[in-house]
Write an enzyme that holds these catalytic residues in place. Structure first.
Site, mmCIF file in Angstrom:
data_model
loop_
_atom_site.group_PDB
_atom_site.id
_atom_site.type_symbol
_atom_site.label_atom_id
_atom_site.label_comp_id
_atom_site.label_asym_id
_atom_site.label_seq_id
_atom_site.Cartn_x
_atom_site.Cartn_y
_atom_site.Cartn_z
ATOM 1 N N VAL A 45 0.796 -1.199 -0.132
ATOM 2 C CA VAL A 45 -0.118 0.022 -0.096
ATOM 3 C C VAL A 45 0.921 1.157 -0.041
ATOM 4 O O VAL A 45 0.485 2.107 -0.875
ATOM 5 C CB VAL A 45 -0.980 0.013 1.218
ATOM 6 C CG1 VAL A 45 -1.664 1.194 1.057
ATOM 7 C CG2 VAL A 45 -1.813 -1.158 1.108
ATOM 8 N N CYS A 46 1.873 1.125 0.646
ATOM 9 C CA CYS A 46 2.651 2.384 1.065
ATOM 10 C C CYS A 46 3.497 2.894 -0.369
ATOM 11 O O CYS A 46 3.586 3.825 -0.939
ATOM 12 C CB CYS A 46 3.878 2.238 1.830
ATOM 13 S SG CYS A 46 3.251 1.832 3.705
ATOM 14 N N THR A 47 3.846 1.560 -1.076
ATOM 15 C CA THR A 47 4.336 1.921 -2.438
ATOM 16 C C THR A 47 3.368 2.619 -3.428
ATOM 17 O O THR A 47 3.742 3.439 -4.215
ATOM 18 C CB THR A 47 5.073 0.412 -3.202
ATOM 19 O OG1 THR A 47 5.934 -0.133 -2.086
ATOM 20 C CG2 THR A 47 5.706 0.660 -4.251
ATOM 21 N N LEU A 50 3.094 6.475 -2.248
ATOM 22 C CA LEU A 50 4.419 7.280 -2.538
ATOM 23 C C LEU A 50 4.356 7.494 -4.133
ATOM 24 O O LEU A 50 4.958 8.512 -4.546
ATOM 25 C CB LEU A 50 5.565 7.027 -1.950
ATOM 26 C CG LEU A 50 5.802 7.373 -0.459
ATOM 27 C CD1 LEU A 50 4.775 6.870 0.779
ATOM 28 C CD2 LEU A 50 6.956 7.702 -0.014
#
EC number: 1.11.1.27
Length: 223
Positions: A45-47, A50
């Site tokens: 999810v973070c990928t 960002l």
């Protein structure tokens, strides 16, 4: 309890980042700023988050907004992960994003800012950073905060929208209604008398008639 409330001044912390060591107030300068945290590098999810933030970086720059991310990973992990993020976006897999990422391995800044998620922990049982968004004005004061759990990815187009609203309403005596987008009509603030509103908004004011008879729904074209 550590954390920031609306109107609080951002702490002038120092930190190591993917763009070198910074002092936060110097980094912001006279710009608006967005400080946003994510739970962990090399996570799905973070990928995506960002990656989207990187794609929208030119739009934030147009609005004089500086972006900076944060997680509990170190700078070397941030740099290696940045290659994955750029590759996810279909770009050259370089070690730099359009904005720096703060390294907070000791969680000192995360604790100070109230960014830790009590329900998400690493394999050692230590809490991870939540998905926090802080928007600061040029005066270094907090104008908006949004807090998401680790399981829910953010909408960076929405963050761009609220920046448009914050910047517009900082300069004009108006408010933005539900689902407002830049260019839509805005609302006259309730505390402004009708005669003052008519002078301030020469393009006209439309008042919605309501069963209560109260004249509080007043619209005007965006200044």
């Amino acid at each position: 309890m550590p954390g920031l409330l609306l109107g609080d001044e951002a702490p002038n912390f120092e930190a190591d980042t993917t763009h070198g060591r910074i002092r936060f107030h110097d980094f912001l300068g006279d710009s608006w700023g967005i400080l946003f945290s994510h739970p962990r590098d090399f996570t799905p999810v973070c990928t995506t988050e960002l990656g989207r933030a990187a794609k929208l970086a030119p739009e934030f720059r147009k609005r004089n907004v500086k972006m900076i991310a944060l997680s509990i990973d170190d700078v070397s992990d941030h740099l290696a992960w940045s290659k994955d993020i750029n590759a996810y976006n279909g770009d050259e897999p370089t070690e730099k994003l359009p904005f720096p990422i703060i390294a907070d391995a000791k969680r000192e800044l995360s604790i100070q800012l109230g960014m830790l998620d009590p329900d998400e922990r690493d394999k050692e049982g230590m809490p991870l950073t939540a998905r926090v968004v802080f928007v600061f004005g040029p005066d270094k004061k907090l104008k908006l905060s949004i807090l998401y759990p680790a399981t829910t990815g953010r909408n960076f187009d929405e963050i761009l929208r609220v920046v448009d609203s914050l910047q517009l309403t900082a300069k004009n005596k108006v408010a933005t209604p539900v689902d407002w987008k830049s260019g839509d009509r805005v609302m006259v603030i309730p505390s402004m008398p009708d005669d003052e509103a008519k002078k301030l908004f020469p393009e006209g004011i439309f008042t919605k008639e309501l069963p209560s008879g109260k004249k509080y729904l007043r619209y005007t074209p965006q200044p």
